[in-house]
Design a protein around this motif. Structure first.
Motif, PDB file in Angstrom:
ATOM      1  N   GLU A 533       0.902  -1.272   0.089  1.00 62.15           N
ATOM      2  CA  GLU A 533      -0.053   0.003   0.101  1.00 62.15           C
ATOM      3  C   GLU A 533       0.843   1.301  -0.054  1.00 62.15           C
ATOM      4  N   LYS A 534       2.108   1.381   0.298  1.00 64.41           N
ATOM      5  CA  LYS A 534       2.933   2.419   0.199  1.00 64.41           C
ATOM      6  C   LYS A 534       4.184   2.468  -0.659  1.00 64.41           C
ATOM      7  N   PRO A 535       4.228   3.521  -1.543  1.00 66.36           N
ATOM      8  CA  PRO A 535       5.352   3.597  -2.263  1.00 66.36           C
ATOM      9  C   PRO A 535       6.667   3.345  -1.806  1.00 66.36           C
ATOM     10  N   PHE A 554      -0.434 -10.587  -6.537  1.00 61.95           N
ATOM     11  CA  PHE A 554       0.126  -8.944  -5.884  1.00 61.95           C
ATOM     12  C   PHE A 554      -0.857  -7.936  -5.683  1.00 61.95           C
ATOM     13  N   ASP A 555      -1.386  -7.867  -4.739  1.00 62.54           N
ATOM     14  CA  ASP A 555      -2.583  -6.985  -4.509  1.00 62.54           C
ATOM     15  C   ASP A 555      -1.742  -5.627  -4.285  1.00 62.54           C
ATOM     16  N   CYS A 556      -1.740  -4.432  -5.437  1.00 63.34           N
ATOM     17  CA  CYS A 556      -1.048  -3.293  -4.997  1.00 63.34           C
ATOM     18  C   CYS A 556      -2.063  -2.571  -5.320  1.00 63.34           C
ATOM     19  N   ARG A 557      -2.276  -1.744  -3.840  1.00 67.91           N
ATOM     20  CA  ARG A 557      -3.264  -0.790  -3.740  1.00 67.91           C
ATOM     21  C   ARG A 557      -2.898   0.532  -4.148  1.00 67.91           C
ATOM     22  N   VAL A 558      -3.457   0.942  -5.338  1.00 72.45           N
ATOM     23  CA  VAL A 558      -3.137   2.242  -6.048  1.00 72.45           C
ATOM     24  C   VAL A 558      -4.323   3.228  -5.780  1.00 72.45           C
ATOM     25  N   ALA A 559      -4.018   4.552  -6.022  1.00 73.52           N
ATOM     26  CA  ALA A 559      -4.883   5.765  -6.107  1.00 73.52           C
ATOM     27  C   ALA A 559      -6.174   5.388  -6.690  1.00 73.52           C
ATOM     28  N   ASN A 560      -7.336   5.581  -5.801  1.00 70.59           N
ATOM     29  CA  ASN A 560      -8.593   5.102  -6.559  1.00 70.59           C
ATOM     30  C   ASN A 560      -9.070   5.659  -7.594  1.00 70.59           C
ATOM     31  N   LEU A 561      -8.819   7.162  -7.445  1.00 73.23           N
ATOM     32  CA  LEU A 561      -9.737   7.819  -8.617  1.00 73.23           C
ATOM     33  C   LEU A 561      -8.747   8.319  -9.645  1.00 73.23           C
ATOM     34  N   ALA A 562      -7.412   7.751 -10.142  1.00 70.03           N
ATOM     35  CA  ALA A 562      -6.462   8.367 -10.909  1.00 70.03           C
ATOM     36  C   ALA A 562      -7.027   8.003 -12.337  1.00 70.03           C
TER      37      ALA A 562
END
Length: 600
Positions: A533-535, A554-562
């Motif tokens: 979740e963190k860069p 790999f669950d890469c949590r990215v910015a939701n509204l990009a």
């Protein structure tokens, strides 16, 4: 056929008596097939029984027939050979339709063998019966229903020929169960009757000379390459690179053509089209001579047809006659194999054409101004992983590996195309024409089976990947350590983006409220799960993914509204792009017609 050849064929048929099921397996051997992706059922049990009794052809058991098709597509795209799938009648065949249409749109050689109810029951609405030939006629290059076992071998050999020759594509061979049990004469590919399908490979020399003349006089040229260059084989990509070096022309590519020219090449403009770079699209719009090689001027590339490259003189090289002048009129059509025509272009250019690279300087200066807009820029963050950053780090940490990339469909697909640099052909597997969600995971399985020691990564979206997630089970069973790198924004990202920009931000059913825990899901299948979740933690997590010798989610949590920019709104021209720093309310309003209707 000569009398001697007929006598040899008759003798061979006499000694090669076998069942239809045996013929299928022997035809696979004779056509160089090493792997088949499939799912058994009643109408193909005789074939599966024969597969069980031999070791030359390995069967890969998938969990759904659509998965078999996409796996075969990934196998084909990464190897240049035909992918093969085997499914049963009825729902087995209908479940394969999506993959068949996907392969047809993207010119992927695919041989689909389907079981059918016994010939005596055809047309009686028998159990698991469907009109496979009728259903698949519009989504294949050709298909056959084989009612006579003595014709089966010839049809199978012809199927491989049709799938791989000319513009590649999918074919279907439908085999009734009684034909699989029946005994008949098997003929080898060398002695089978010659097929009538003989596409033209060599380009017309006068047209090629006309193309050279146009190119030599160009002041603002551009080369527009497509998937046809990759389908033509590695030598075609080599010749393309040579042509670019000789001419000094800028080059761009479709989504399907990435890798034919290296992303690090000095003449590379990036991908063109709806989410292509500013410099590629502006060069296409303003060019005076366009050399299109192995692409088909589809709507994702052209934008508004009446405003597409209005002042250019167009040269189109394609092996499919139906693609030439279909969407965009061209001045110099060249029908032929991309590799052979490129060979002629390079030879004739070397023989007499003068590369006035100095005369191209003003054009390159203009291109550099467009490049300076940095159309792929995004705002970085120390708090949340931006999806573009995730793809960039994935590229940097894997580029020294023997890496193959597949994708699902949506924003993540476009970010992968924009930010992952492809240096070679056959390393990029994606669903272009049909845009099939769920393509990437089974395609990755097919690629991994073809290249067992390679690093195979599916850059996925959280919505797309769930459509064929069951193929994780197949990956675990067959010890295929694929890496599923999910850019998880908890939305159907591209749908959400269009809803935001063109539908008043009314997010109708594009948000996923019940996503699984992807780490636990990976473990449930017997794979390995990672969440990030963190860069600051991303690089170490990617390294862990690479090192694990198991299928990984790999669950890469990215910015939701990009949002994915740049973007040409549907119905707009190349010079009407929305760039990241221009996506204002006014700009978006201009992407809607006078009656307020979305132009999607």
């Amino acid at each position: 056929m000569t009398g001697q050849a007929l006598e040899r064929q008759s003798h061979e048929a006499t000694i090669n008596q076998m069942t239809g099921a045996e013929m299928v397996v022997q035809a696979l051997r004779d056509n160089g097939v090493e792997h088949v992706f499939g799912y058994p059922g009643g109408a193909v049990l005789p074939i599966y029984d024969e597969l069980f009794q031999q070791e030359d052809v390995q069967h890969i058991l998938v969990r759904h027939e659509q998965g078999a098709g996409h796996a075969a597509e990934g196998y084909a795209r990464s190897t240049g050979k035909a992918g093969v799938m085997l499914v049963t009648s009825g729902p087995g065949a209908t479940n394969a339709v999506t993959a068949l249409q996907d392969a047809l749109m993207d010119s992927i050689p695919l041989v689909c063998i389907t079981g059918q109810v016994p010939t005596s029951l055809i047309g009686s609405d028998a159990f698991q019966e469907c009109d496979t030939v009728g259903i698949t006629r519009p989504c294949t290059k050709h298909n056959w229903l084989v009612r006579d076992v003595n014709q089966l071998a010839g049809v199978l050999h012809e199927a491989f020929h049709v799938a791989q020759t000319g513009r590649p594509g999918p074919v279907v061979v439908d085999i009734p169960k009684d034909v699989q049990f029946a005994r008949g004469a098997y003929t080898s590919p060398q002695t089978a009757p010659r097929t009538s399908y003989q596409p033209r490979l060599q380009g017309d020399q006068e047209q090629i000379k006309r193309a050279i003349e146009l190119m030599a006089g160009a002041k603002k040229p551009v080369i527009y390459s497509g998937g046809g260059v990759i389908s033509a084989g590695p030598e075609a990509s080599h010749l393309l690179r040579e042509l670019v070096e000789l001419t000094g022309f800028p080059i761009t590519s479709t989504l399907m053509g990435l890798g034919a020219y290296p992303a690090s090449g000095k003449n590379w403009l990036g991908m063109l089209g709806m989410h292509g770079t500013y410099e590629a699209n502006m060069a296409m719009h303003d060019c005076d001579v366009m050399l299109c090689i192995g692409a088909r001027f589809d709507d994702r590339i052209t934008g508004r047809l009446d405003a597409f490259s209005p002042d250019s003189r167009k040269i189109h090289i394609d092996i499919d006659p139906s693609s030439i002048n279909k969407n965009v009129p061209v001045e110099v059509p060249i029908l032929g194999d991309c590799g052979r025509v490129l060979e002629d272009l390079v030879r004739l250019w070397r023989a007499g054409a003068k590369a006035d690279k100095t005369g191209l300087r003003p054009w390159w200066e203009q291109i550099e101004k467009w490049r300076a807009r940095d159309s792929l820029a995004y705002k970085p963050s120390d708090d949340v992983i931006m999806p573009q950053y995730a793809v960039q780090r994935l590229y940097e940490l894997t580029k020294e590996h023997d890496v193959y990339i597949t994708t699902e469909v949506g924003q993540h697909q476009m970010w992968a195309a924009q930010h992952f640099g492809f240096e070679a052909p056959n390393r990029w597997m994606t669903s272009g024409g049909l845009g099939t969600m769920g393509y990437g995971l089974p395609a990755a399985l097919g690629v991994q089976i073809a290249h067992p020691n390679a690093l195979v990564i599916d850059i996925a979206g959280d919505a797309s990947v769930l459509m064929t997630m069951q193929e994780m089970s197949a990956a675990v069973q067959h010890r295929a350590p694929i890496k599923i790198f999910i850019l998880n924004n908890q939305y159907m990202g591209m749908v959400r983006q269009w809803q935001q920009l063109l539908h008043g931000n009314r997010l109708s059913h594009s948000y996923t409220e019940a996503l699984p825990d992807f780490v636990k899901l990976a473990e449930a299948y017997g794979g390995h799960g990672i969440r990030c979740e963190k860069p600051a933690e991303l690089d170490d997590a990617i390294r862990e993914m690479i090192e694990v010798d198991l299928p990984v989610i790999f669950d890469c949590r990215v910015a939701n509204l990009a949002n994915c920019f740049p973007m040409i709104p549907s119905g707009k021209a190349h010079n009407e792009m929305l760039l990241p720093d221009e996506a204002t309310d006014e700009a978006v309003a201009n992407a809607i017609d006078a009656k307020g209707r979305s132009l999607v």
